[in-house]
Design a protein around this motif. Structure first.
Motif, PDB file in Angstrom:
ATOM      1  N   MET A   1      -3.162  10.089   1.758  1.00 56.45           N
ATOM      2  CA  MET A   1      -2.359   8.910   2.047  1.00 56.45           C
ATOM      3  C   MET A   1      -2.088   8.771   3.537  1.00 56.45           C
ATOM      4  SD  MET A   1       0.394   8.461  -0.998  1.00 56.45           S
ATOM      5  CE  MET A   1       1.368   9.769  -0.315  1.00 56.45           C
ATOM      6  N   GLY A   2      -1.883   9.910   4.214  1.00 55.67           N
ATOM      7  CA  GLY A   2      -1.648   9.844   5.649  1.00 55.67           C
ATOM      8  C   GLY A   2      -2.819   9.226   6.386  1.00 55.67           C
ATOM      9  N   MET A   3      -4.043   9.567   5.970  1.00 59.27           N
ATOM     10  CA  MET A   3      -5.227   9.000   6.618  1.00 59.27           C
ATOM     11  C   MET A   3      -5.382   7.519   6.275  1.00 59.27           C
ATOM     12  SD  MET A   3      -9.184  10.306   6.677  1.00 59.27           S
ATOM     13  CE  MET A   3      -8.976  11.240   8.189  1.00 59.27           C
TER      14      MET A   3
ATOM     15  N   ALA B   1       5.936   6.354   1.493  1.00 56.68           N
ATOM     16  CA  ALA B   1       4.868   6.691   0.550  1.00 56.68           C
ATOM     17  C   ALA B   1       4.984   8.134   0.072  1.00 56.68           C
ATOM     18  CB  ALA B   1       3.503   6.450   1.205  1.00 56.68           C
ATOM     19  N   THR B   2       5.364   9.038   0.979  1.00 58.19           N
ATOM     20  CA  THR B   2       5.493  10.450   0.614  1.00 58.19           C
ATOM     21  C   THR B   2       6.637  10.660  -0.374  1.00 58.19           C
ATOM     22  OG1 THR B   2       4.631  11.121   2.777  1.00 58.19           O
ATOM     23  CG2 THR B   2       5.852  12.765   1.531  1.00 58.19           C
ATOM     24  N   VAL B   3       7.758   9.986  -0.152  1.00 55.63           N
ATOM     25  CA  VAL B   3       8.891  10.091  -1.083  1.00 55.63           C
ATOM     26  C   VAL B   3       8.491   9.619  -2.482  1.00 55.63           C
ATOM     27  CG1 VAL B   3      11.185   9.186  -1.620  1.00 55.63           C
ATOM     28  CG2 VAL B   3      10.652   9.919   0.710  1.00 55.63           C
ATOM     29  N   ILE B   4       7.777   8.507  -2.543  1.00 50.52           N
ATOM     30  CA  ILE B   4       7.329   7.993  -3.847  1.00 50.52           C
ATOM     31  C   ILE B   4       6.336   8.953  -4.486  1.00 50.52           C
ATOM     32  CG2 ILE B   4       6.105   6.103  -4.988  1.00 50.52           C
ATOM     33  CD1 ILE B   4       7.229   4.240  -2.846  1.00 50.52           C
ATOM     34  N   LEU B   5       5.441   9.517  -3.660  1.00 50.75           N
ATOM     35  CA  LEU B   5       4.454  10.469  -4.180  1.00 50.75           C
ATOM     36  C   LEU B   5       5.139  11.656  -4.850  1.00 50.75           C
ATOM     37  CD1 LEU B   5       1.560  11.687  -4.377  1.00 50.75           C
ATOM     38  CD2 LEU B   5       1.958  12.639  -2.089  1.00 50.75           C
ATOM     39  N   PHE B   6       6.121  12.233  -4.185  1.00 57.45           N
ATOM     40  CA  PHE B   6       6.785  13.405  -4.760  1.00 57.45           C
ATOM     41  C   PHE B   6       7.685  13.029  -5.926  1.00 57.45           C
ATOM     42  CE2 PHE B   6       5.455  15.472  -0.829  1.00 57.45           C
ATOM     43  CZ  PHE B   6       4.979  16.651  -1.351  1.00 57.45           C
ATOM     44  N   ALA B   7       8.232  11.837  -5.908  1.00 60.13           N
ATOM     45  CA  ALA B   7       8.987  11.388  -7.079  1.00 60.13           C
ATOM     46  C   ALA B   7       8.074  11.303  -8.295  1.00 60.13           C
ATOM     47  CB  ALA B   7       9.632  10.026  -6.797  1.00 60.13           C
ATOM     48  N   MET B   8       6.880  10.754  -8.106  1.00 63.79           N
ATOM     49  CA  MET B   8       5.911  10.702  -9.204  1.00 63.79           C
ATOM     50  C   MET B   8       5.498  12.111  -9.623  1.00 63.79           C
ATOM     51  SD  MET B   8       5.252   7.764 -10.422  1.00 63.79           S
ATOM     52  CE  MET B   8       3.843   8.353 -11.375  1.00 63.79           C
ATOM     53  N   GLY B   9       5.287  12.985  -8.638  1.00 61.03           N
ATOM     54  CA  GLY B   9       4.906  14.351  -8.966  1.00 61.03           C
ATOM     55  C   GLY B   9       5.964  15.058  -9.787  1.00 61.03           C
TER      56      GLY B   9
ATOM     57  N   ASP C   1       0.827  -1.208   0.000  1.00 57.43           N
ATOM     58  CA  ASP C   1       0.000   0.000   0.000  1.00 57.43           C
ATOM     59  C   ASP C   1       0.859   1.256   0.000  1.00 57.43           C
ATOM     60  OD1 ASP C   1       0.938  -0.515   2.541  1.00 57.43           O
ATOM     61  OD2 ASP C   1      -0.862   0.219   3.557  1.00 57.43           O
ATOM     62  N   ALA C   2       1.933   1.254   0.799  1.00 55.97           N
ATOM     63  CA  ALA C   2       2.810   2.429   0.856  1.00 55.97           C
ATOM     64  C   ALA C   2       3.593   2.617  -0.442  1.00 55.97           C
ATOM     65  CB  ALA C   2       3.773   2.296   2.031  1.00 55.97           C
ATOM     66  N   LEU C   3       3.905   1.527  -1.139  1.00 56.80           N
ATOM     67  CA  LEU C   3       4.698   1.614  -2.363  1.00 56.80           C
ATOM     68  C   LEU C   3       3.854   1.909  -3.595  1.00 56.80           C
ATOM     69  CD1 LEU C   3       7.084  -1.444  -1.779  1.00 56.80           C
ATOM     70  CD2 LEU C   3       7.611   0.976  -1.440  1.00 56.80           C
ATOM     71  N   LEU C   4       2.676   1.318  -3.668  1.00 57.84           N
ATOM     72  CA  LEU C   4       1.869   1.427  -4.883  1.00 57.84           C
ATOM     73  C   LEU C   4       0.799   2.511  -4.818  1.00 57.84           C
ATOM     74  CD1 LEU C   4       1.392  -2.370  -5.705  1.00 57.84           C
ATOM     75  CD2 LEU C   4       3.116  -0.795  -6.572  1.00 57.84           C
ATOM     76  N   MET C   5       0.274   2.776  -3.624  1.00 59.27           N
ATOM     77  CA  MET C   5      -0.814   3.741  -3.492  1.00 59.27           C
ATOM     78  C   MET C   5      -0.451   5.120  -4.049  1.00 59.27           C
ATOM     79  SD  MET C   5      -3.134   4.557  -0.126  1.00 59.27           S
ATOM     80  CE  MET C   5      -1.696   4.920   0.898  1.00 59.27           C
ATOM     81  N   PRO C   6       0.734   5.688  -3.733  1.00 59.88           N
ATOM     82  CA  PRO C   6       1.041   7.014  -4.290  1.00 59.88           C
ATOM     83  C   PRO C   6       1.165   7.020  -5.801  1.00 59.88           C
ATOM     84  CG  PRO C   6       2.919   6.104  -3.092  1.00 59.88           C
ATOM     85  CD  PRO C   6       1.765   5.232  -2.786  1.00 59.88           C
ATOM     86  N   ILE C   7       1.651   5.933  -6.386  1.00 64.30           N
ATOM     87  CA  ILE C   7       1.782   5.865  -7.844  1.00 64.30           C
ATOM     88  C   ILE C   7       0.411   5.800  -8.502  1.00 64.30           C
ATOM     89  CG2 ILE C   7       2.679   4.491  -9.772  1.00 64.30           C
ATOM     90  CD1 ILE C   7       4.898   3.527  -7.914  1.00 64.30           C
TER      91      ILE C   7
ATOM     92  N   VAL D   1       6.202  18.034   4.427  1.00 68.19           N
ATOM     93  CA  VAL D   1       6.321  16.616   4.783  1.00 68.19           C
ATOM     94  C   VAL D   1       6.239  16.434   6.300  1.00 68.19           C
ATOM     95  CG1 VAL D   1       7.886  14.634   4.803  1.00 68.19           C
ATOM     96  CG2 VAL D   1       7.623  15.997   2.718  1.00 68.19           C
ATOM     97  N   VAL D   2       6.960  17.264   7.052  1.00 70.93           N
ATOM     98  CA  VAL D   2       6.937  17.167   8.516  1.00 70.93           C
ATOM     99  C   VAL D   2       5.530  17.417   9.049  1.00 70.93           C
ATOM    100  CG1 VAL D   2       7.760  18.223  10.652  1.00 70.93           C
ATOM    101  CG2 VAL D   2       9.364  17.756   8.790  1.00 70.93           C
ATOM    102  N   LEU D   3       4.861  18.423   8.504  1.00 71.41           N
ATOM    103  CA  LEU D   3       3.498  18.734   8.945  1.00 71.41           C
ATOM    104  C   LEU D   3       2.557  17.576   8.648  1.00 71.41           C
ATOM    105  CD1 LEU D   3       1.738  21.032  10.142  1.00 71.41           C
ATOM    106  CD2 LEU D   3       1.227  21.703   7.788  1.00 71.41           C
ATOM    107  N   SER D   4       2.698  16.983   7.471  1.00 69.52           N
ATOM    108  CA  SER D   4       1.847  15.865   7.088  1.00 69.52           C
ATOM    109  C   SER D   4       2.079  14.647   7.986  1.00 69.52           C
ATOM    110  CB  SER D   4       2.099  15.496   5.622  1.00 69.52           C
ATOM    111  OG  SER D   4       1.350  14.367   5.241  1.00 69.52           O
ATOM    112  N   LEU D   5       3.333  14.350   8.290  1.00 69.96           N
ATOM    113  CA  LEU D   5       3.635  13.199   9.143  1.00 69.96           C
ATOM    114  C   LEU D   5       3.117  13.421  10.562  1.00 69.96           C
ATOM    115  CD1 LEU D   5       7.284  12.335   8.013  1.00 69.96           C
ATOM    116  CD2 LEU D   5       5.167  11.157   7.386  1.00 69.96           C
TER     117      LEU D   5
END
Length: 273
Positions: A88-90, A137-145, A49-55, A163-167
Protein backbone atom coordinates in the motif's frame (compact mmCIF):
# COMPACT_ATOMS: atom_id res chain seq x y z
CA UNK A 1 -9.22 24.67 -6.68
CA UNK A 2 -8.14 26.62 -3.61
CA UNK A 3 -7.03 30.14 -4.39
CA UNK A 4 -3.41 31.01 -3.70
CA UNK A 5 -2.49 34.67 -3.31
CA UNK A 6 0.71 35.66 -5.07
CA UNK A 7 2.40 38.74 -3.64
CA UNK A 8 3.24 41.52 -6.04
CA UNK A 9 6.73 41.22 -7.43
CA UNK A 10 7.00 37.64 -6.19
CA UNK A 11 8.91 36.47 -9.24
CA UNK A 12 11.57 39.09 -8.67
CA UNK A 13 11.76 38.29 -4.96
CA UNK A 14 12.12 34.60 -5.61
CA UNK A 15 14.95 35.19 -8.05
CA UNK A 16 16.78 37.82 -6.03
CA UNK A 17 16.77 36.04 -2.66
CA UNK A 18 16.76 32.28 -3.05
CA UNK A 19 17.78 31.77 0.59
CA UNK A 20 14.81 31.18 2.85
CA UNK A 21 15.09 30.63 6.58
CA UNK A 22 13.90 27.50 8.37
CA UNK A 23 10.99 29.24 10.08
CA UNK A 24 9.71 30.72 6.83
CA UNK A 25 10.17 27.38 5.09
CA UNK A 26 8.07 25.64 7.75
CA UNK A 27 5.36 28.28 7.36
CA UNK A 28 5.30 27.71 3.62
CA UNK A 29 5.07 23.95 4.09
CA UNK A 30 2.23 24.38 6.59
CA UNK A 31 0.29 26.64 4.24
CA UNK A 32 0.74 24.27 1.31
CA UNK A 33 -0.26 21.25 3.43
CA UNK A 34 -3.44 23.11 4.39
CA UNK A 35 -4.13 23.84 0.73
CA UNK A 36 -3.71 20.17 -0.21
CA UNK A 37 -5.96 19.06 2.65
CA UNK A 38 -8.62 21.53 1.54
CA UNK A 39 -8.40 20.03 -1.94
CA UNK A 40 -9.11 16.60 -0.48
CA UNK A 41 -12.12 18.01 1.38
CA UNK A 42 -13.43 19.45 -1.88
CA UNK A 43 -12.77 16.16 -3.68
CA UNK A 44 -13.41 13.34 -1.14
CA UNK A 45 -13.25 10.76 -3.93
CA UNK A 46 -9.47 11.23 -3.91
CA UNK A 47 -9.46 9.34 -0.59
CA UNK A 48 -11.17 6.25 -2.00
CA UNK A 49 -7.89 4.44 -2.66
CA UNK A 50 -6.68 4.97 0.91
CA UNK A 51 -10.06 3.95 2.37
CA UNK A 52 -10.99 1.01 0.16
CA UNK A 53 -7.66 -0.45 -0.96
CA UNK A 54 -6.74 -1.98 2.44
CA UNK A 55 -10.19 -3.56 2.79
CA UNK A 56 -10.25 -5.03 -0.72
CA UNK A 57 -6.66 -6.28 -0.63
CA UNK A 58 -6.96 -7.85 2.81
CA UNK A 59 -10.15 -9.73 1.99
CA UNK A 60 -8.93 -10.72 -1.46
CA UNK A 61 -5.54 -12.11 -0.47
CA UNK A 62 -6.63 -13.74 2.78
CA UNK A 63 -9.55 -15.65 1.30
CA UNK A 64 -8.09 -16.36 -2.16
CA UNK A 65 -4.49 -17.25 -1.27
CA UNK A 66 -4.64 -18.00 2.45
CA UNK A 67 -5.65 -21.64 2.16
CA UNK A 68 -3.18 -22.40 -0.65
CA UNK A 69 -0.12 -20.68 0.83
CA UNK A 70 -0.48 -21.24 4.57
CA UNK A 71 -3.08 -23.99 4.82
CA UNK A 72 -5.64 -21.72 6.47
CA UNK A 73 -6.86 -18.14 6.31
CA UNK A 74 -6.19 -17.65 10.02
CA UNK A 75 -2.45 -18.31 9.68
CA UNK A 76 -2.13 -16.27 6.50
CA UNK A 77 -3.56 -13.14 8.14
CA UNK A 78 -0.45 -12.70 10.29
CA UNK A 79 1.74 -13.18 7.22
CA UNK A 80 -0.04 -11.02 4.66
CA UNK A 81 -1.23 -8.02 6.70
CA UNK A 82 2.28 -6.77 7.65
CA UNK A 83 3.36 -7.38 4.06
CA UNK A 84 0.46 -5.36 2.67
CA UNK A 85 1.85 -2.32 4.47
CA UNK A 86 4.70 -2.29 1.96
CA UNK A 87 2.38 -2.80 -0.99
CA UNK A 88 0.00 0.00 0.00
CA UNK A 89 2.86 2.37 0.74
CA UNK A 90 4.18 1.94 -2.80
CA UNK A 91 0.74 2.29 -4.40
CA UNK A 92 -0.01 5.52 -2.54
CA UNK A 93 3.49 6.83 -3.31
CA UNK A 94 2.82 6.20 -6.99
CA UNK A 95 -0.18 8.53 -6.85
CA UNK A 96 2.08 11.43 -5.83
CA UNK A 97 3.87 11.40 -9.17
CA UNK A 98 0.59 11.45 -11.06
CA UNK A 99 -0.62 14.37 -8.94
CA UNK A 100 2.55 16.41 -9.51
CA UNK A 101 2.34 15.86 -13.24
CA UNK A 102 -1.34 16.88 -13.27
CA UNK A 103 -0.57 20.05 -11.30
CA UNK A 104 1.90 21.11 -13.98
CA UNK A 105 -0.67 20.44 -16.70
CA UNK A 106 -3.21 22.68 -14.95
CA UNK A 107 -0.66 25.44 -14.31
CA UNK A 108 -0.75 25.21 -10.51
CA UNK A 109 2.93 24.32 -10.19
CA UNK A 110 3.97 27.11 -12.55
CA UNK A 111 2.28 29.58 -10.25
CA UNK A 112 4.03 28.15 -7.20
CA UNK A 113 7.38 28.47 -8.94
CA UNK A 114 6.87 32.23 -9.34
CA UNK A 115 6.31 32.71 -5.61
CA UNK A 116 9.08 33.59 -3.09
CA UNK A 117 9.02 30.18 -1.41
CA UNK A 118 11.50 27.34 -1.19
CA UNK A 119 11.07 24.96 -4.11
CA UNK A 120 11.37 21.99 -1.78
CA UNK A 121 8.42 23.19 0.35
CA UNK A 122 5.96 22.50 -2.49
CA UNK A 123 7.13 18.91 -2.81
CA UNK A 124 7.53 18.31 0.93
CA UNK A 125 3.97 19.50 1.53
CA UNK A 126 2.70 16.91 -0.94
CA UNK A 127 4.69 14.20 0.82
CA UNK A 128 3.32 15.23 4.24
CA UNK A 129 -0.26 14.95 3.00
CA UNK A 130 0.41 11.59 1.33
CA UNK A 131 1.97 10.29 4.55
CA UNK A 132 -1.30 11.22 6.23
CA UNK A 133 -3.23 9.28 3.60
CA UNK A 134 -0.89 6.32 4.10
CA UNK A 135 -1.51 6.45 7.84
CA UNK A 136 -5.27 6.35 7.28
CA UNK A 137 -4.86 3.33 4.97
CA UNK A 138 -2.62 1.60 7.53
CA UNK A 139 -5.15 2.09 10.34
CA UNK A 140 -7.89 0.57 8.17
CA UNK A 141 -5.59 -2.28 7.15
CA UNK A 142 -4.89 -3.27 10.75
CA UNK A 143 -8.52 -2.85 11.72
CA UNK A 144 -9.41 -5.35 9.00
CA UNK A 145 -6.58 -7.61 10.12
CA UNK A 146 -7.80 -7.61 13.71
CA UNK A 147 -11.32 -8.44 12.56
CA UNK A 148 -9.94 -11.41 10.59
CA UNK A 149 -7.85 -12.67 13.52
CA UNK A 150 -4.53 -10.79 13.38
CA UNK A 151 -2.45 -11.36 16.53
CA UNK A 152 -0.11 -8.72 17.93
CA UNK A 153 2.46 -11.04 19.48
CA UNK A 154 4.90 -8.17 20.12
CA UNK A 155 2.20 -5.91 21.49
CA UNK A 156 1.29 -2.37 20.53
CA UNK A 157 4.89 -1.14 20.61
CA UNK A 158 5.93 -3.58 17.89
CA UNK A 159 2.96 -2.50 15.81
CA UNK A 160 3.82 1.20 16.18
CA UNK A 161 7.44 0.54 15.19
CA UNK A 162 6.26 -1.31 12.08
CA UNK A 163 3.94 1.58 11.14
CA UNK A 164 6.68 4.21 11.58
CA UNK A 165 9.12 2.14 9.52
CA UNK A 166 6.54 1.65 6.77
CA UNK A 167 5.68 5.36 6.61
CA UNK A 168 9.36 6.35 6.49
CA UNK A 169 10.06 3.96 3.64
CA UNK A 170 6.90 5.08 1.81
CA UNK A 171 8.03 8.70 2.09
CA UNK A 172 11.33 7.83 0.42
CA UNK A 173 9.48 6.17 -2.46
CA UNK A 174 7.39 9.31 -2.93
CA UNK A 175 10.52 11.18 -4.01
CA UNK A 176 11.07 8.56 -6.73
CA UNK A 177 7.57 8.99 -8.11
CA UNK A 178 7.69 12.78 -7.79
CA UNK A 179 10.81 12.72 -9.94
CA UNK A 180 9.04 10.44 -12.41
CA UNK A 181 6.07 12.83 -12.45
CA UNK A 182 8.39 15.73 -13.24
CA UNK A 183 10.08 13.86 -16.09
CA UNK A 184 7.10 12.17 -17.76
CA UNK A 185 4.97 14.05 -20.27
CA UNK A 186 1.47 13.03 -19.11
CA UNK A 187 -0.20 11.53 -16.01
CA UNK A 188 -0.96 8.42 -18.08
CA UNK A 189 2.71 7.93 -18.88
CA UNK A 190 3.55 8.31 -15.19
CA UNK A 191 1.15 5.49 -14.35
CA UNK A 192 2.42 3.31 -17.18
CA UNK A 193 6.09 3.72 -16.30
CA UNK A 194 5.38 3.32 -12.59
CA UNK A 195 3.54 0.04 -13.09
CA UNK A 196 6.52 -1.40 -14.98
CA UNK A 197 8.59 -0.83 -11.84
CA UNK A 198 5.93 -1.51 -9.21
CA UNK A 199 4.62 -4.89 -10.34
CA UNK A 200 7.96 -6.79 -10.40
CA UNK A 201 8.95 -5.30 -7.04
CA UNK A 202 5.64 -6.15 -5.40
CA UNK A 203 5.15 -9.67 -6.71
CA UNK A 204 8.86 -10.52 -6.71
CA UNK A 205 9.00 -10.02 -2.95
CA UNK A 206 8.11 -11.73 0.30
CA UNK A 207 4.89 -9.74 0.61
CA UNK A 208 2.61 -12.56 -0.54
CA UNK A 209 4.68 -15.76 -0.25
CA UNK A 210 7.85 -17.02 1.39
CA UNK A 211 10.95 -16.74 -0.83
CA UNK A 212 11.81 -20.39 -0.09
CA UNK A 213 8.84 -21.46 -2.22
CA UNK A 214 10.21 -19.63 -5.29
CA UNK A 215 12.71 -20.71 -7.98
CA UNK A 216 16.34 -20.08 -7.09
CA UNK A 217 16.85 -17.09 -9.40
CA UNK A 218 13.67 -15.40 -8.14
CA UNK A 219 14.47 -16.20 -4.52
CA UNK A 220 17.79 -14.38 -4.91
CA UNK A 221 16.07 -11.30 -6.36
CA UNK A 222 13.45 -11.41 -3.62
CA UNK A 223 15.95 -11.41 -0.80
CA UNK A 224 17.53 -8.15 -2.06
CA UNK A 225 14.21 -6.51 -2.90
CA UNK A 226 13.66 -3.50 -0.59
CA UNK A 227 9.97 -4.36 -0.32
CA UNK A 228 10.94 -7.78 1.03
CA UNK A 229 13.09 -6.11 3.66
CA UNK A 230 10.21 -3.87 4.70
CA UNK A 231 7.69 -6.73 4.71
CA UNK A 232 10.02 -8.95 6.76
CA UNK A 233 10.80 -6.15 9.20
CA UNK A 234 7.12 -5.33 9.71
CA UNK A 235 6.24 -9.00 10.04
CA UNK A 236 8.89 -9.65 12.67
CA UNK A 237 8.08 -6.48 14.58
CA UNK A 238 4.45 -7.57 14.83
CA UNK A 239 4.75 -11.36 15.07
CA UNK A 240 8.09 -11.60 16.86
CA UNK A 241 11.44 -12.64 15.45
CA UNK A 242 14.85 -11.26 14.56
CA UNK A 243 14.43 -7.68 13.35
CA UNK A 244 17.93 -6.18 13.32
CA UNK A 245 18.93 -7.11 9.76
CA UNK A 246 15.61 -6.40 8.03
CA UNK A 247 15.08 -3.12 9.89
CA UNK A 248 18.64 -1.97 9.18
CA UNK A 249 18.31 -2.81 5.48
CA UNK A 250 14.96 -1.00 5.24
CA UNK A 251 16.37 2.12 6.89
CA UNK A 252 19.41 2.03 4.59
CA UNK A 253 17.18 1.71 1.52
CA UNK A 254 14.96 4.59 2.71
CA UNK A 255 17.91 6.89 3.41
CA UNK A 256 19.69 5.97 0.18
CA UNK A 257 16.61 6.49 -1.98
CA UNK A 258 15.87 9.86 -0.35
CA UNK A 259 19.45 11.13 -0.55
CA UNK A 260 19.64 10.31 -4.26
CA UNK A 261 16.16 11.23 -5.52
CA UNK A 262 15.12 14.19 -3.34
CA UNK A 263 17.82 16.59 -4.63
CA UNK A 264 17.17 15.43 -8.19
CA UNK A 265 13.43 16.05 -7.79
CA UNK A 266 13.92 19.52 -6.31
CA UNK A 267 16.41 20.45 -9.06
CA UNK A 268 14.08 19.17 -11.76
CA UNK A 269 11.18 21.09 -10.22
CA UNK A 270 13.26 24.28 -10.15
CA UNK A 271 14.36 23.94 -13.78
CA UNK A 272 11.20 22.49 -15.31
CA UNK A 273 9.80 24.72 -18.06
Amino acid sequence: MTAVTVPAGSTKAATADPRIGLRANLRHIGALVRRNVLQIRQDPESMFDALLMPIVFTLLFVYVFGGALEGSQEKYVNYIVPGLMAMMGMNIAMAVGTGVNSDFKTGVMDRFRTMPIARSSVLIAKIVVEIGRSLVATVILFAMGLILGLRLDNGVFGLLCAVVLSLAFGASLMWVFILLGLVARTPQSVQGLAMIVVLPLQFGSSIFAKPTTMPGWLEGFTRYNPLSNLADASRNLINGGAVAHSVMMTVMWAVGITVITAPLAVARFRNKT
